[in-house]
Design an enzyme around this catalytic site. Structure first.
Site, PDB file in Angstrom:
ATOM      1  N   ASP A  94       0.759  -1.124   0.022  1.00  0.00           N
ATOM      2  CA  ASP A  94       0.011  -0.244  -0.193  1.00  0.00           C
ATOM      3  C   ASP A  94       0.818   1.363  -0.162  1.00  0.00           C
ATOM      4  O   ASP A  94       1.338   1.537   1.024  1.00  0.00           O
ATOM      5  CB  ASP A  94      -0.995  -0.275   1.168  1.00  0.00           C
ATOM      6  CG  ASP A  94      -1.791   1.250   1.396  1.00  0.00           C
ATOM      7  OD1 ASP A  94      -1.906   2.075   0.423  1.00  0.00           O
ATOM      8  OD2 ASP A  94      -2.215   1.269   2.564  1.00  0.00           O
TER       9      ASP A  94
ATOM     10  N   GLU B 243      -0.837  10.704   0.292  1.00  0.00           N
ATOM     11  CA  GLU B 243      -1.978  10.055   0.785  1.00  0.00           C
ATOM     12  C   GLU B 243      -2.272   9.322   1.983  1.00  0.00           C
ATOM     13  O   GLU B 243      -3.401   9.630   2.529  1.00  0.00           O
ATOM     14  CB  GLU B 243      -2.200   8.874  -0.358  1.00  0.00           C
ATOM     15  CG  GLU B 243      -3.386   8.117  -0.377  1.00  0.00           C
ATOM     16  CD  GLU B 243      -3.844   7.201   0.567  1.00  0.00           C
ATOM     17  OE1 GLU B 243      -4.939   6.757   0.753  1.00  0.00           O
ATOM     18  OE2 GLU B 243      -2.838   6.649   1.458  1.00  0.00           O
ATOM     19  N   GLU B 244      -1.202   9.044   2.654  1.00  0.00           N
ATOM     20  CA  GLU B 244      -1.151   8.471   3.993  1.00  0.00           C
ATOM     21  C   GLU B 244      -1.661   9.695   4.912  1.00  0.00           C
ATOM     22  O   GLU B 244      -1.844   9.347   6.025  1.00  0.00           O
ATOM     23  CB  GLU B 244       0.052   7.988   4.397  1.00  0.00           C
ATOM     24  CG  GLU B 244       0.480   6.512   3.368  1.00  0.00           C
ATOM     25  CD  GLU B 244      -0.396   5.392   3.760  1.00  0.00           C
ATOM     26  OE1 GLU B 244      -1.798   5.679   4.660  1.00  0.00           O
ATOM     27  OE2 GLU B 244      -0.304   4.469   3.032  1.00  0.00           O
TER      28      GLU B 244
END
Length: 345
Positions: A188, A222-223
């Protein structure tokens, strides 16, 4: 046309990018690597102001453009205190869970004095000494990075050039098994970055001109929730996040399938996009599952929150043990790649 020849390339590129540390906020090296790979494929990538990678892959209709997004930033940590014993207290970058980061090897990237190694441990980590070892809840306040240096005081550690704000990168421990399983931290979403590179290679080598203008956006925040909040070209009407597919109890997807997300914690994905993804998978006999993700958010959710008027979707290779030591399979990767190819026909 033999699509299988692209799978080896995807896995090789994934391994390469997994080997480049890129916790949120420290992504320049990985982004430059991805930029160079797109250049090798014959594209002209641009780096966004935030540090992401944006690529125009071509296609006919700029007024109905499609952005395919994946993210290269990962979980990690930041030094928040040099402790009196010379070890480091850290604060998480993204959702790095201390329970499954315990005893992981890591690297501390200083701003001016190189990189040091260490291990993320519970405070007083010797079970033969610490009678409360088994009962202690793993929290960042009760854990530390033990440096692989001869230090025993804050002063000695600071002399190495280590300071608050330095980045802590955890070892990905990437393994590809003979049975096709891909095991690593940070699948991910580096696995999807590999898939996007494979898709770009496919379009170039097969001389495919799509009806929609297609763009790739490899985001870098994104995280922490704002990766997809900017850099949308004029004319884009649709965005699909290529991110990890969830695998776990109550969900249908396995690591060998492509997951199509119908809804996540932010709400439903665009009904027509989800329907077209399912239709494309059925027509091409692609192994897929449709699931609702209970605890999930994506770059395309963020793009909607930023006010973009777009249709949105989410797909990805099934990944087990998300935000931990993750596992997927080459079959899931190939099914995700095939679905992208089928969708843009």
């Amino acid at each position: 046309m033999n699509q299988e020849k692209y799978l080896d390339y995807i896995v090789e590129e994934t391994q390469k990018v997994l080997a480049i540390d890129s916790p949120t906020g420290y992504t320049a090296n990985a982004a430059e690597f991805v930029m160079e790979e797109y250049r090798k494929l014959g594209y002209e990538p641009q780096m966004t102001t935030k540090g992401g990678v944006f690529v125009d892959l071509g296609g006919e209709n700029k007024d109905d453009g499609l952005v395919l997004a994946a993210h290269i930033d990962t979980l990690g940590a930041m030094v928040c205190e040099v402790k009196s014993n010379g070890n480091l207290k850290v604060s998480p970058l993204g959702g790095m869970n201390p329970n499954n980061a315990e005893a992981e090897n890591c690297r501390i990237v200083t701003r001016f004095d190189g990189v040091y190694s260490g291990t993320f441990q519970l405070n007083n980590a010797s079970i033969h000494v610490n009678g409360e070892y088994n009962d202690t809840q793993r929290k960042y306040d009760d854990m530390e990075v033990v440096l692989d240096e001869n230090v025993s005081s804050a002063e000695e550690t600071r002399k190495l050039g280590i300071m608050t704000g330095d980045i802590v990168c955890f070892d990905p421990r990437t393994v590809i098994t003979e049975s096709g399983y891909i095991k690593s931290r940070f699948l991910d979403d580096k696995l999807s970055v590999g898939i996007l590179l494979g898709f770009a290679k496919y379009l170039k080598e097969e001389h495919i001109t799509t009806k929609q203008r297609i763009y790739h956006h490899v985001t870098v925040y994104e995280e922490v929730g704002h990766g997809g909040a900017a850099s949308m070209p004029d004319g884009v009407k649709e965005m699909i996040s290529v991110d990890m597919g969830c695998v776990g109890e109550g969900l249908a997807c396995t690591e060998r399938q492509v997951s199509i997300c119908a809804k996540d914690s932010n709400g439903p994905y665009n009904y027509d996009v989800v329907t077209r993804l399912i239709k494309a998978a059925k027509e091409e006999d692609i192994d897929f599952a449709v699931d609702v993700y209970p605890h999930y958010g994506s770059d395309v959710d963020v793009a909607l929150g930023a006010g973009y008027d777009i249709r949105h979707g989410l797909i990805g290779s099934g990944v087990y043990a998300s935000h931990g030591y993750e596992r997927s399979h080459k079959d899931g990767v190939f099914n995700t790649f095939r679905l992208l190819c089928a969708y843009v026909k």
